[in-house]
Design an enzyme around this catalytic site. Structure first.
Site, PDB file in Angstrom:
ATOM      1  N   ALA A 119      -8.075 -22.628  15.327  1.00 16.12           N
ATOM      2  CA  ALA A 119      -9.117 -23.310  16.108  1.00 16.12           C
ATOM      3  C   ALA A 119     -10.166 -22.328  16.615  1.00 16.12           C
ATOM      4  CB  ALA A 119      -8.481 -24.052  17.280  1.00 16.12           C
ATOM      5  N   GLY A 120     -10.041 -21.068  16.204  1.00 20.79           N
ATOM      6  CA  GLY A 120     -11.019 -20.072  16.643  1.00 20.79           C
ATOM      7  C   GLY A 120     -10.798 -19.622  18.068  1.00 20.79           C
ATOM      8  N   LEU A 121      -9.571 -19.759  18.568  1.00 16.36           N
ATOM      9  CA  LEU A 121      -9.288 -19.321  19.943  1.00 16.36           C
ATOM     10  C   LEU A 121      -8.383 -18.080  19.949  1.00 16.36           C
ATOM     11  CD1 LEU A 121      -8.815 -22.817  21.638  1.00 16.36           C
ATOM     12  CD2 LEU A 121     -10.868 -21.397  21.599  1.00 16.36           C
ATOM     13  N   HIS A 161     -20.606 -12.716  16.185  1.00 15.98           N
ATOM     14  CA  HIS A 161     -20.811 -11.877  14.999  1.00 15.98           C
ATOM     15  C   HIS A 161     -21.651 -10.640  15.331  1.00 15.98           C
ATOM     16  CE1 HIS A 161     -18.904 -14.361  11.846  1.00 15.98           C
ATOM     17  NE2 HIS A 161     -19.064 -15.291  12.781  1.00 15.98           N
ATOM     18  N   ASP A 179     -11.619  -9.905  19.970  1.00 15.25           N
ATOM     19  CA  ASP A 179     -10.495 -10.786  20.316  1.00 15.25           C
ATOM     20  C   ASP A 179      -9.334 -10.020  20.958  1.00 15.25           C
ATOM     21  OD1 ASP A 179     -12.192 -12.374  18.899  1.00 15.25           O
ATOM     22  OD2 ASP A 179     -10.935 -12.522  17.122  1.00 15.25           O
TER      23      ASP A 179
HETATM   24  C1  GLA Z   1     -13.701 -13.543  14.787  1.00 13.48           C
HETATM   25  C2  GLA Z   1     -13.415 -12.045  14.765  1.00 13.48           C
HETATM   26  C3  GLA Z   1     -14.175 -11.336  15.892  1.00 13.48           C
HETATM   27  C4  GLA Z   1     -15.667 -11.695  15.867  1.00 13.48           C
HETATM   28  C5  GLA Z   1     -15.850 -13.220  15.796  1.00 13.48           C
HETATM   29  C6  GLA Z   1     -17.284 -13.612  15.627  1.00 13.48           C
HETATM   30  O1  GLA Z   1     -13.163 -14.100  15.946  1.00 13.48           O
HETATM   31  O2  GLA Z   1     -12.028 -11.807  14.905  1.00 13.48           O
HETATM   32  O3  GLA Z   1     -13.980  -9.955  15.796  1.00 13.48           O
HETATM   33  O4  GLA Z   1     -16.312 -11.048  14.823  1.00 13.48           O
HETATM   34  O5  GLA Z   1     -15.098 -13.790  14.733  1.00 13.48           O
HETATM   35  O6  GLA Z   1     -18.025 -13.291  16.743  1.00 13.48           O
END
Ligand code: GLA
Length: 391
Positions: free
Chosen positions: A125-127, A37, A174
């Site tokens: 899954a946050g990937l 973040h 990302d």
């Molecule tokens: C998501 C967003 C990124 C970043 C992260 C937190 O993955 O797409 O841009 O802000 O959350 O670090």
């Protein structure tokens, strides 16, 4: 993952050969080692591209039509490049359409295409499976249309697609690492200047492991936007207090924070503390990696998790459990939740000889309390988006 020949076979069965340019492309997911973040606060991040990726096969058409088949979900769609607008029904197509829209807005002339893609990046899954889909689409469209687009421009374009077309106000991390990641390197990104540096991350003794809590990131959109707002409030506060140009929380030092923090509303103060201290941790982490000091790096990961849990409040019980279990294992140097939060994965740094015991105990321990068997992936830093050579 399906082998490429099989995928081409399916491609050829599905679409008639147009006789025009063909190609195969891939783009990876990512895991962030530290710097959470911070990207939308114009700060620092340190992600790696992972071995899980999306492969896309494509062939140019002579008209403006796009036909696309998602091989994994067995769904298909058709749309025209002359009429791109977000779909409420087929949400997945927005990632592709958004990229094509931004490419056209940037002045790149596009012809239609036939596409098939397949992914082994778990969704939600946050990937960063969405960033990978955007990036692989951009690369496919660029190469088939014989356009030269530099990786940084491609990343920025994909991010705009996500912001403007998909409607998620993500930062740059990302898409950036999916475009620019490299095998055996972490990507240190300055999210203000968009400069980056590859930091070696290869040591026979240490390994990165991802534990997937299998908790889908439920609250993520609304809470993500709320955090962004809270950071803006903190930035505005410091703009009034300090007699110099402040553009983002990136500009505040820890001493300045300490001097004024009591005047901030309690929640805003904690959000600011996370971002400001996390930027320091990323920079300290880069120094540690340069010195091959993995134990210091691991310690910073642990501090990052505490900050995300207590100050930024974006962890959840299952992620905290995975962190606690990991910290009890032999050979673990560091662990933290990674990505946007509220579910998804933890990232762990551990000594290689302990991997097997780690996997076994974490699976047992997590299942005992949650009833869920977590997925665990061993992921050395992998390469970013690329053309797959046709044999
Ligand atoms: C998501 C967003 C990124 C970043 C992260 C937190 O993955 O797409 O841009 O802000 O959350 O670090």
């Amino acid at each position: 993952m399906q082998d490429l020949n099989k995928l081409w076979k399916i491609f050829n069965e599905k679409f008639t050969d147009t006789g025009l340019v063909k190609g195969a492309f891939s783009a990876p997911g990512r895991v962030n080692l530290i710097g959470e973040h911070t990207d939308y606060n114009e700060g620092f991040v340190l992600p790696i591209a992972i071995g899980k990726k999306i492969i896309m096969l494509g062939q140019l058409r002579s008209d403006r039509l796009v036909q696309v088949f998602d091989f994994g979900y067995k769904v298909e769609a058709k749309f025209s490049l002359s009429n791109l607008s977000p779909s409420k029904k087929d949400i997945w197509t927005n990632y592709l359409m958004g990229v094509m829209d931004e490419m056209q807005k940037a002045g790149y002339p596009l012809q239609g295409v036939n596409l098939i893609f397949i992914s082994n990046i778990p969704k939600g899954a946050g990937l960063s499976s969405s960033a990978a889909l955007e990036v692989v689409t951009a690369l496919t469209m660029a190469k088939l249309n014989l356009l030269e687009i530099k990786p940084v421009e491609m990343a920025l374009l994909c991010r705009r697609a996500e912001n403007n077309f998909v409607g998620v106000s993500c930062g740059i991390m990302d898409q950036y690492v999916s475009c620019l990641g490299q095998k055996n390197y972490t990507l240190f990104i300055d999210c203000r200047s968009n400069d980056y540096e590859l930091i070696p991350f290869k040591d026979p003794n240490y390994q990165v492991l991802i534990c997937n809590s299998k908790i889908k990131r439920g609250l993520v959109n609304s809470e993500y936007n709320r955090r962004r707002e809270e950071c803006k409030i903190a930035t505005e506060f410091f703009k009034h207090k300090l007699n110099r140009e402040i553009r983002a929380l990136r500009d505040i030092t820890i001493d300045e924070y300490k001097k004024y923090q009591a005047q901030l509303p309690e929640i805003i103060s904690r959000r600011a503390r996370h971002v400001i201290s996390e930027n320091y941790r990323v920079q300290a982490g880069v120094q540690a990696l340069r010195m091959r000091n993995y134990s210091t790096f691991g310690q910073l990961m642990i501090e990052s998790h505490h900050s995300l849990k207590n100050d930024y409040e974006i962890s959840c019980a299952e992620l905290d459990l995975l962190v606690d279990l990991s910290l009890k294992q032999k050979g673990v140097l560091g662990v933290r939740m990674t990505g946007a939060g509220f579910g998804g994965c933890t990232v762990n740094l551990l000594r290689r000889e302990h991997i097997d015991a780690f996997e076994k105990t974490i699976k047992q321990g997590y299942k005992k309390i949650t009833g869920i068997i977590p997925d665990i992936y061993v992921t050395p830093p992998a390469e970013g988006a690329k053309v797959i050579k046709l044999r």
